[in-house]
Design an enzyme around this catalytic site. Sequence first.
Site, PDB file in Angstrom:
ATOM      1  N   ASN A  15       0.831  -1.223   0.000  1.00 37.39           N
ATOM      2  CA  ASN A  15       0.000   0.000   0.000  1.00 37.39           C
ATOM      3  C   ASN A  15       0.857   1.261   0.000  1.00 37.39           C
ATOM      4  OD1 ASN A  15      -2.672  -1.286   0.337  1.00 37.39           O
ATOM      5  ND2 ASN A  15      -1.770  -1.984   2.261  1.00 37.39           N
ATOM      6  N   TYR A  68      17.541  -6.010  -7.319  1.00 39.59           N
ATOM      7  CA  TYR A  68      18.442  -5.163  -6.543  1.00 39.59           C
ATOM      8  C   TYR A  68      19.602  -4.565  -7.335  1.00 39.59           C
ATOM      9  CZ  TYR A  68      15.822  -6.155  -2.363  1.00 39.59           C
ATOM     10  OH  TYR A  68      14.823  -6.211  -1.439  1.00 39.59           O
ATOM     11  N   SER A 123       9.298   1.931   6.735  1.00 37.29           N
ATOM     12  CA  SER A 123       8.790   0.775   7.477  1.00 37.29           C
ATOM     13  C   SER A 123       8.843   1.025   8.980  1.00 37.29           C
ATOM     14  CB  SER A 123       9.636  -0.467   7.158  1.00 37.29           C
ATOM     15  OG  SER A 123       9.784  -0.620   5.776  1.00 37.29           O
ATOM     16  N   ASP A 127      11.845   4.676  13.468  1.00 35.03           N
ATOM     17  CA  ASP A 127      13.113   5.168  14.038  1.00 35.03           C
ATOM     18  C   ASP A 127      14.105   4.022  14.261  1.00 35.03           C
ATOM     19  OD1 ASP A 127      12.295   8.073  14.569  1.00 35.03           O
ATOM     20  OD2 ASP A 127      10.713   6.932  15.551  1.00 35.03           O
ATOM     21  N   THR A 153       3.397  15.614  12.092  1.00 36.49           N
ATOM     22  CA  THR A 153       3.394  17.078  12.119  1.00 36.49           C
ATOM     23  C   THR A 153       2.312  17.618  11.181  1.00 36.49           C
ATOM     24  OG1 THR A 153       5.738  17.134  12.704  1.00 36.49           O
ATOM     25  CG2 THR A 153       4.832  19.117  11.690  1.00 36.49           C
ATOM     26  N   ALA A 154       2.205  17.006  10.004  1.00 41.58           N
ATOM     27  CA  ALA A 154       1.173  17.437   9.049  1.00 41.58           C
ATOM     28  C   ALA A 154      -0.216  17.241   9.648  1.00 41.58           C
ATOM     29  CB  ALA A 154       1.302  16.647   7.748  1.00 41.58           C
ATOM     30  N   HIS A 179       8.516   8.487  16.255  1.00 44.19           N
ATOM     31  CA  HIS A 179       7.241   8.396  15.540  1.00 44.19           C
ATOM     32  C   HIS A 179       6.457   7.319  16.290  1.00 44.19           C
ATOM     33  CE1 HIS A 179       4.234   7.761  12.463  1.00 44.19           C
ATOM     34  NE2 HIS A 179       4.622   6.507  12.298  1.00 44.19           N
TER      35      HIS A 179
HETATM   36  P1  NAD Z   1       1.908  -3.929   2.927  1.00 49.36           P
HETATM   37  O1  NAD Z   1       1.785  -5.216   3.639  1.00 49.36           O
HETATM   38  O2  NAD Z   1       0.819  -3.464   2.040  1.00 49.36           O
HETATM   39  O3  NAD Z   1       3.253  -3.924   2.046  1.00 49.36           O
HETATM   40  C1  NAD Z   1       4.444  -4.478   2.472  1.00 49.36           C
HETATM   41  C2  NAD Z   1       5.119  -5.043   1.244  1.00 49.36           C
HETATM   42  O4  NAD Z   1       6.440  -5.462   1.620  1.00 49.36           O
HETATM   43  C3  NAD Z   1       4.402  -6.268   0.674  1.00 49.36           C
HETATM   44  O5  NAD Z   1       4.097  -6.050  -0.696  1.00 49.36           O
HETATM   45  C4  NAD Z   1       5.414  -7.405   0.855  1.00 49.36           C
HETATM   46  O6  NAD Z   1       5.362  -8.377  -0.169  1.00 49.36           O
HETATM   47  C5  NAD Z   1       6.715  -6.619   0.839  1.00 49.36           C
HETATM   48  N1  NAD Z   1       7.843  -7.340   1.413  1.00 49.36           N
HETATM   49  C6  NAD Z   1       7.881  -8.115   2.524  1.00 49.36           C
HETATM   50  N2  NAD Z   1       9.115  -8.589   2.715  1.00 49.36           N
HETATM   51  C7  NAD Z   1       9.895  -8.103   1.713  1.00 49.36           C
HETATM   52  C8  NAD Z   1      11.262  -8.243   1.371  1.00 49.36           C
HETATM   53  N3  NAD Z   1      12.102  -8.985   2.094  1.00 49.36           N
HETATM   54  N4  NAD Z   1      11.711  -7.595   0.282  1.00 49.36           N
HETATM   55  C9  NAD Z   1      10.887  -6.848  -0.485  1.00 49.36           C
HETATM   56  N5  NAD Z   1       9.576  -6.683  -0.198  1.00 49.36           N
HETATM   57  C10 NAD Z   1       9.090  -7.307   0.887  1.00 49.36           C
HETATM   58  O7  NAD Z   1       2.204  -2.833   4.053  1.00 49.36           O
HETATM   59  P2  NAD Z   1       2.021  -1.253   3.902  1.00 49.36           P
HETATM   60  O8  NAD Z   1       0.666  -0.869   4.352  1.00 49.36           O
HETATM   61  O9  NAD Z   1       2.504  -0.839   2.564  1.00 49.36           O
HETATM   62  O10 NAD Z   1       3.035  -0.737   5.042  1.00 49.36           O
HETATM   63  C11 NAD Z   1       4.426  -0.868   4.814  1.00 49.36           C
HETATM   64  C12 NAD Z   1       5.201  -0.359   6.011  1.00 49.36           C
HETATM   65  O11 NAD Z   1       5.043   1.046   6.140  1.00 49.36           O
HETATM   66  C13 NAD Z   1       4.760  -0.952   7.369  1.00 49.36           C
HETATM   67  O12 NAD Z   1       5.900  -1.197   8.171  1.00 49.36           O
HETATM   68  C14 NAD Z   1       3.927   0.155   7.965  1.00 49.36           C
HETATM   69  O13 NAD Z   1       3.873   0.081   9.367  1.00 49.36           O
HETATM   70  C15 NAD Z   1       4.740   1.345   7.488  1.00 49.36           C
HETATM   71  N6  NAD Z   1       4.065   2.627   7.574  1.00 49.36           N
HETATM   72  C16 NAD Z   1       4.796   3.627   8.087  1.00 49.36           C
HETATM   73  C17 NAD Z   1       4.227   4.866   8.245  1.00 49.36           C
HETATM   74  C18 NAD Z   1       5.065   5.963   8.850  1.00 49.36           C
HETATM   75  O14 NAD Z   1       4.566   7.057   9.163  1.00 49.36           O
HETATM   76  N7  NAD Z   1       6.358   5.733   9.018  1.00 49.36           N
HETATM   77  C19 NAD Z   1       2.892   5.099   7.836  1.00 49.36           C
HETATM   78  C20 NAD Z   1       2.189   4.036   7.266  1.00 49.36           C
HETATM   79  C21 NAD Z   1       2.780   2.781   7.140  1.00 49.36           C
END
Ligand code: NAD
EC number: 1.1.1.27
Length: 316
Positions: A15, A68, A123, A127, A153-154, A179
């Site tokens: 996503n 990669y 991900s 942090d 913040t936004a 975060h």
């Molecule tokens: P998601 O499950 O939709 O997508 C994760 C993707 O990672 C999947 O397509 C999966 O196949 C892939 N994946 C897993 N292992 C992998 C690997 N070894 N190599 C390559 N790809 C791999 O999850 P999402 O909703 O897209 O969320 C992704 C991350 O972003 C999560 O950790 C979520 O918590 C984080 N996130 C962070 C914030 C933030 O503010 N920092 C906000 C939203 C989501």
Amino acid sequence: MKFKNSKVVIVGAGNVGSTTAYSIINQGLCEEIVLIDVNKEKAYGEALDMQHAIHFMNRNITIHAGDYEECKDADIVIITASAPMPKDSNNRLEMLKPSIQIMKSIVSSVMVSGFSGIFIVVSNPVDIMTYLVWKFSGLPAKQVIGSGTALDTARLCCSLASMYDLDSKSVHTFILGEHGDSEMVAWSSSTIGGKSLTDVMSDNADRTKNETKETLLEQTKAAGWEIFSRKGNTCYGIAASTTAIVKSILFNENRILPVSVLVEGLYGIDRVYLSVPTILNSSGAKETVEIRLLPEEKEELIQSAKVLSSFYEELK
Ligand code: NAD
């Protein structure tokens, strides 16, 4: 003479990764985007869908699924890959183990390609993951940045702007630290239209109603869950904030955003990845901005740093 194409690789085409790619192509920020995912079919499908969208956009960006070795000449690698969290453990390190393994294998594959650009880590827990990417990559800390509290913040700016019927870009505030639960707001330096937020809140009591700084921060922290509990993910806000980071780097903007960087010495915090306002340009995290915090705010930030550094002890 041929100029080098600007190239962004996104690892994790879920996503967040796919929406970030879509946001970048919408703004026409680079020449090439590569999507990498363990689920190759998913990466291929997302890339193909976006290739067709480019027909209607202002810039002809190449977007494709890849591997990669493509990271070799990338300017930026964004990591949004994540593993499902184990549900049957209440040990936080156990919970993190799959994510740590994923981060290790991704960073090692990226570095084997010869990558020397800038990592943006999204991900969660962002942090900790950013700290690990810095450790695993061996790159200078300025080239490893976490999306941090840019989105938080936004969200706070949006809440305040809606309360006072303003453009959220006219609200100036920063969420600092982790975060997550221990994040804090630099309230004493927050302003709207050059006026201190404290004064704005008291001079507009009819609009401020029962909101306090505490309730505003709690709502900000809960916003991710408010979205997640309804649609099962959050993607647009994080994609837009990550895109802003990408733009600051690729366009050498020197924009100041609160992102997760290695804090060394600031506020007495030593070698902890957390969010502080940071000048972002083509070198990455060029410089941090030391906001003058009240003693109690400084203490809150130090406590947030302690929450994060306690993980480092466990990781050893
Ligand atoms: P998601 O499950 O939709 O997508 C994760 C993707 O990672 C999947 O397509 C999966 O196949 C892939 N994946 C897993 N292992 C992998 C690997 N070894 N190599 C390559 N790809 C791999 O999850 P999402 O909703 O897209 O969320 C992704 C991350 O972003 C999560 O950790 C979520 O918590 C984080 N996130 C962070 C914030 C933030 O503010 N920092 C906000 C939203 C989501």
